[in-house]
Every structure is written in C-alpha cells, then in structure tokens.
Design an enzyme around this catalytic site. Structure first.
Site, PDB file in Angstrom:
ATOM      1  CD  GLU A   1      -2.870  -1.332   2.311  1.00  0.00           C
ATOM      2  OE1 GLU A   1      -2.723  -0.565   3.281  1.00  0.00           O
ATOM      3  OE2 GLU A   1      -3.791  -2.157   2.228  1.00  0.00           O
TER       4      GLU A   1
ATOM      5  CG  ASN B   1      -0.483  -6.644  -2.083  1.00  0.00           C
ATOM      6  OD1 ASN B   1      -1.019  -7.151  -3.063  1.00  0.00           O
ATOM      7  ND2 ASN B   1      -1.002  -6.709  -0.850  1.00  0.00           N
TER       8      ASN B   1
ATOM      9  CG  HIS C   1      -9.650  -5.816   0.158  1.00  0.00           C
ATOM     10  ND1 HIS C   1      -9.876  -7.043   0.759  1.00  0.00           N
ATOM     11  CD2 HIS C   1      -8.335  -5.548   0.345  1.00  0.00           C
ATOM     12  CE1 HIS C   1      -8.742  -7.478   1.295  1.00  0.00           C
ATOM     13  NE2 HIS C   1      -7.793  -6.598   1.054  1.00  0.00           N
TER      14      HIS C   1
ATOM     15  CD  GLU D   1      -4.411  -8.007   0.869  1.00  0.00           C
ATOM     16  OE1 GLU D   1      -5.284  -7.352   1.465  1.00  0.00           O
ATOM     17  OE2 GLU D   1      -3.190  -7.753   0.989  1.00  0.00           O
TER      18      GLU D   1
ATOM     19  CG  ASP E   1     -12.461  -9.118   0.814  1.00  0.00           C
ATOM     20  OD1 ASP E   1     -12.440  -8.063   0.142  1.00  0.00           O
ATOM     21  OD2 ASP E   1     -11.956  -9.206   1.946  1.00  0.00           O
TER      22      ASP E   1
HETATM   23  C1  XIL Z   1      -6.274  -7.288   7.591  1.00  0.00           C
HETATM   24  C2  XIL Z   1      -6.524  -8.561   8.353  1.00  0.00           C
HETATM   25  O1  XIL Z   1      -7.296  -9.439   7.596  1.00  0.00           O
HETATM   26  C3  XIL Z   1      -7.211  -8.263   9.669  1.00  0.00           C
HETATM   27  O2  XIL Z   1      -7.327  -9.437  10.455  1.00  0.00           O
HETATM   28  C4  XIL Z   1      -6.438  -7.208  10.428  1.00  0.00           C
HETATM   29  O3  XIL Z   1      -7.152  -6.855  11.606  1.00  0.00           O
HETATM   30  C5  XIL Z   1      -6.228  -5.982   9.568  1.00  0.00           C
HETATM   31  O4  XIL Z   1      -5.582  -6.367   8.369  1.00  0.00           O
HETATM   32  N1  XIL Z   1      -4.955  -5.047   3.208  1.00  0.00           N
HETATM   33  C6  XIL Z   1      -3.943  -5.876   3.588  1.00  0.00           C
HETATM   34  C7  XIL Z   1      -4.154  -6.887   4.645  1.00  0.00           C
HETATM   35  O5  XIL Z   1      -2.871  -5.846   2.960  1.00  0.00           O
HETATM   36  O6  XIL Z   1      -2.996  -7.120   5.393  1.00  0.00           O
HETATM   37  C8  XIL Z   1      -5.274  -6.499   5.567  1.00  0.00           C
HETATM   38  O7  XIL Z   1      -5.511  -7.582   6.452  1.00  0.00           O
HETATM   39  C9  XIL Z   1      -6.505  -6.131   4.770  1.00  0.00           C
HETATM   40  C10 XIL Z   1      -6.236  -4.958   3.868  1.00  0.00           C
END
Ligand code: XIL
Length: 463
Positions: free
Chosen positions: A173, A214, A250, A278, A280
């Site tokens: 990020e 990432n 996300h 990641e 979802d």
């Molecule tokens: C999230 C985890 O899933 C949670 O359990 C934690 O509380 C916060 O982080 N981007 C990322 C991940 O790169 O590391 C994050 O993971 C979600 C957003």
C-alpha cells in the site's frame, strides 16, 4: 434507496363447512415429480478448486488464521487451495512485538501446514504503514537508524523463510488514491527509494522468492494503478528486483472494474507477473439470493480476467469463509464477502470460481420429492381431496404445494396444512408439526372443497 414490494394478491382463509357426503366417486389422481432445486451448491464429488486451478496453470490461495487450521477450516484450507497467505502472522507487529524479541509461532505453523499440504506460501508483508509494533512507530529515529531497522527486519524475516516461500508482498500500500506516494513512516523517513531498497534487501536474503508490490484500488486502470505501473516500469529499467504486482481486490458487490483484464495485461506487458492477492467481494448485510448471484458473477469476472492473461499468477481470497473475514469488523454493515458462508457451506461464488477454472457443476441429486393429488370422496356439491408429498433420495424440511383449479372449485376447509385460495390459485404450506419429509418418508394432508359442473384434477407443483 428504493425498495420494491411485490403486490400481494388477496387471499382469504378457508371457512370450515362440512358437507354431507352422498357419494364416494373416484375422481382420479395425478403425480407430479418436482426435482429439488440444487442451486449451485457444490458437492463432495466436485474437483477441488486447487486441482482445477492447477490444470489451468494458476494458483488459488486463501489468507488463513493459524489457530483455526484444524477441523473443517483446516480441511477446506488444505483441500481446496494450493497457496496460503498468513492473514496477520508475518506482519511486523506480530513477529516483533517487542524490539529484539520475536514471535514466529503462527507464521511457522502456517508454513508447516502448507508444506504438509503441498501448498505454496505467499509472505505478507514486510514494509507497511499499518500493523507495525508500537516500539517502532512511537520511536524517534534518524534516517540511518530507520534504514537499518528496515534492512534488519527484512533480512531477518526473509532469511527465516528462505527457500520456503513462493513470493513476498515486500511493500504494501505505498500509494494514495491520486497516485502520489502515501505519507508513511517509510516514505517520510527514507524517501520514495525505500521501495527499491526494500526489494533489493529482500532479494539478497532470498533470491528465489518472487518479490511484489501490493496495493488496493489498483485493479482497474486509474490514477493509482498508473502510478504503480510507472513505478514498476522505472524499477525494471533500473534493474531493481521486482517480479510482480499484487492487486488486493477488496471489491464491492457489482463493482468489478471493467478494465481489470486490460490492467492485468498492461502490467504483464511490462514483464512482471500479476497476482490478485486479497480478493473479497462485500455486500450490504443481510445477504439474499439476488446478492449472492451477483457476487458469484463478480467472483467469476475476477477469475476469468486472471485466467485470460498468461502472466496472471493466480488469485488469493482474503479468507475463504465469512466466519474468518475482516470485512464486518472494518466496513460497518457489510459482510458475506467470501466464497463460503460462516458454516463452511459453499456459496454460489464457490461454483462460479469452479466454473471459471473449467470445473463442471455436479448435477443435482437424482432423488426427488413428488406430490400426488387425489379425490377421496365426492358428492353432488363437494368433495374431499388429499395431497401426499413423498421423498426418495431427497428430503424436505418444509414444503408448500400449489395448484390452479380449472372449473371453479373452491376449498372450504383443510387439515394438516395451511391452505389459502385466491381466485383459482390454491397454495398449501406445511403445518408447524409436519414440515419435515425425510428421505423415504411422506406427509399427507386433506381438504374439503365445493365443485359444480365438473371436477378435473389439477396439476400440483411443489414450490
Ligand atoms: C487485515 C486482516 O485481515 C485483519 O485481520 C487485520 O485486523 C487488519 O488487516 N490489506 C492488507 C491486509 O494488505 O494485510 C489487511 O488484512 C486487509 C487490507
């Protein structure tokens, strides 16, 4: 927001009126087979997602929580996926909560689980502005100290897992939405070149791991992904070890960027791999079948885009079950973002992923529940009818049957069911005590009705 409501047709309860039965005229019976809808639910016989992905040359991963890797959670994590990403276990705040005192327990456990299940591990993450230990974020450091701290951290962690990880999300990020660099401990303290340095240090510690940058909201072509694109291009030109970009993904229901595949392709054309890291797809709760169908289409769109581009390495979901998803904690009112529900039942999204990876949907079970309508007795103005619901190779936990009378028949009373009639349309649902029809069992209910002229047997459907 506009909500629509189905216009309700007027129904009226049946008034009981027993009529004198003067004759017992057989009037026939009809059996209607009603196959139970199996939806897109997956069955045990389906090929695991990891086999389907492997056949396409892709990796399918999930983020995991180490403490949950037993029972059903462990079976699915190990059986359906060929890559694991520790959700939190490899973050700096987890591995070094106190300066110089390390906690590798969960990370080690996940790596061991992955090895036992012939899975890859994606390391996540080495350089981030979030989930750092407070001793680090609260400290005051010179540029040289900060640089040494980061180099030590990367070297220690990457060396520990040297040769065991397929890839590292080295930098997480780094960008703002407008494509400028995010103001962080690292950017502010070390300048933009912290990214190149981090990659270089990681490569020195484990030359075999693929190194990624990432970020989120870089799935489509936009200012942020273009900044990432330009950074990767310049890193490549400088000979900095960069192997790929991670698109976190996300996503929000119905909002898969239309330029996803084009964006993946432009990074591939730069000579780097692309991983969806990641995934979802969150929806406003509660979920319903319409939202779940949209979610399935969205998951399929993401997998389709990855399958379409050779250099798309694979897709990792950020938790495979709604019971292990970060979404409800962070996005108030949202959830149901993963391919399995909180009880580990596959959702339509699961079937959509399988379909995108070339899997076939298992046909519904061959068993069925059938409905039989019969007239038991009939007299000059009325009759007594019976409906039987029988299951074989299938079962019901509740039922409702419908039919339409073709000759003005009118139900006057029912027992062992709750019946309503609106015009010619009759609908009967189970009573509180007889909704369950087990495999090999049956349930019967009865009714009285009036008729005149003729009393044809209707077609009955199980709804
Ligand atoms: C999230 C985890 O899933 C949670 O359990 C934690 O509380 C916060 O982080 N981007 C990322 C991940 O790169 O590391 C994050 O993971 C979600 C957003």
């Amino acid at each position: 927001m506009r909500t629509s409501r189905t216009r309700s047709t007027r129904t009226r309860p049946l008034r009981g009126s027993l009529r004198r039965r003067v004759a017992a005229l057989f009037a026939g019976a009809v059996t209607v087979a009603a196959l139970l809808a199996a939806g897109t639910t997956a069955h045990a016989a389906d090929a695991p997602l990891r086999d389907l992905a492997a056949a396409k040359g892709k990796v399918i991963g999930t983020a995991v929580t180490g403490s949950k890797l037993t029972g059903t959670y462990g079976t699915i994590a190990g059986g359906q996926f060929n890559s694991l990403t520790p959700g939190n276990a490899m973050k700096w705040g987890t591995v070094e909560p106190t300066r110089g005192s390390f906690n590798w327990a969960e990370a080690d456990q996940i790596v061991a689980f992955a090895q036992a299940h012939n899975q890859q591990v994606r390391g996540h993450t080495l350089v981030w502005h979030s989930q750092n230990p407070s001793w680090l974020t609260n400290g005051t450091w010179t540029t040289a100290e900060l640089s040494a701290l980061l180099q030590d951290h990367i070297t220690t962690e990457v060396t520990r897992y040297k040769g065991k990880l397929a890839a590292w999300d080295v930098v997480n990020e780094p960008f703002n939405e407008d494509g400028t660099y995010r103001s962080t401990l690292w950017y502010n303290g070390l300048g933009a070149d912290y990214i190149a340095q981090a990659l270089t240090w990681a490569h020195a510690a484990d030359p075999s791991a693929k190194l990624y940058i990432n970020d989120y909201n870089v799935e489509g072509v936009n200012a942020k992904s273009t900044a990432l694109y330009n950074l990767v291009k310049s890193l490549k030109a400088r000979g900095v070890p960069i192997d790929g970009v991670g698109l976190q993904a996300h996503l929000i229901l119905g909002q898969v960027p239309g330029t996803l595949q084009q964006n993946i392709q432009r990074f591939a054309d730069l000579g780097v791999d692309v991983a969806v890291t990641e995934l979802d797809i969150r929806m406003q709760l509660p979920s319903d079948s319409t939202k779940l169908a949209q979610q399935a289409a969205d998951y399929k769109a993401v997998f389709d885009a990855c399958v379409a581009v050779t250099r798309c390495y694979g897709v990792t979901v950020w938790g495979f079950t709604d019971s292990d998803s970060w979404i409800p904690d962070v996005f108030s009112g949202y959830g149901a973002a993963t391919p399995y529900d909180e009880n580990y039942a596959p959702k339509p999204a699961y079937g959509a992923i399988a379909a995108s990876l070339g899997g076939t949907t298992t046909p519904p079970p061959t068993g069925a529940c059938t409905v039989t309508y019969s007239v038991q007795t009939q007299w000059n103005t009325g009759f007594t009818g019976q409906v039987r619901i029988a299951c074989s190779g299938a079962a019901l936990s509740s039922w409702k049957v419908n039919w339409t009378y073709g000759a003005g028949q009118q139900i006057t009373q029912a027992w062992n069911a709750t019946c309503t009639q609106s015009g010619a349309a009759v609908s009967c649902a189970n009573a509180s005590y007889n909704g369950s029809v087990p495999d090999g069992g049956s349930v019967t209910f009865g009714f009285n009705a009036s008729w005149s002229g003729s009393n044809p047997v209707p077609t009955v459907t199980l709804g």
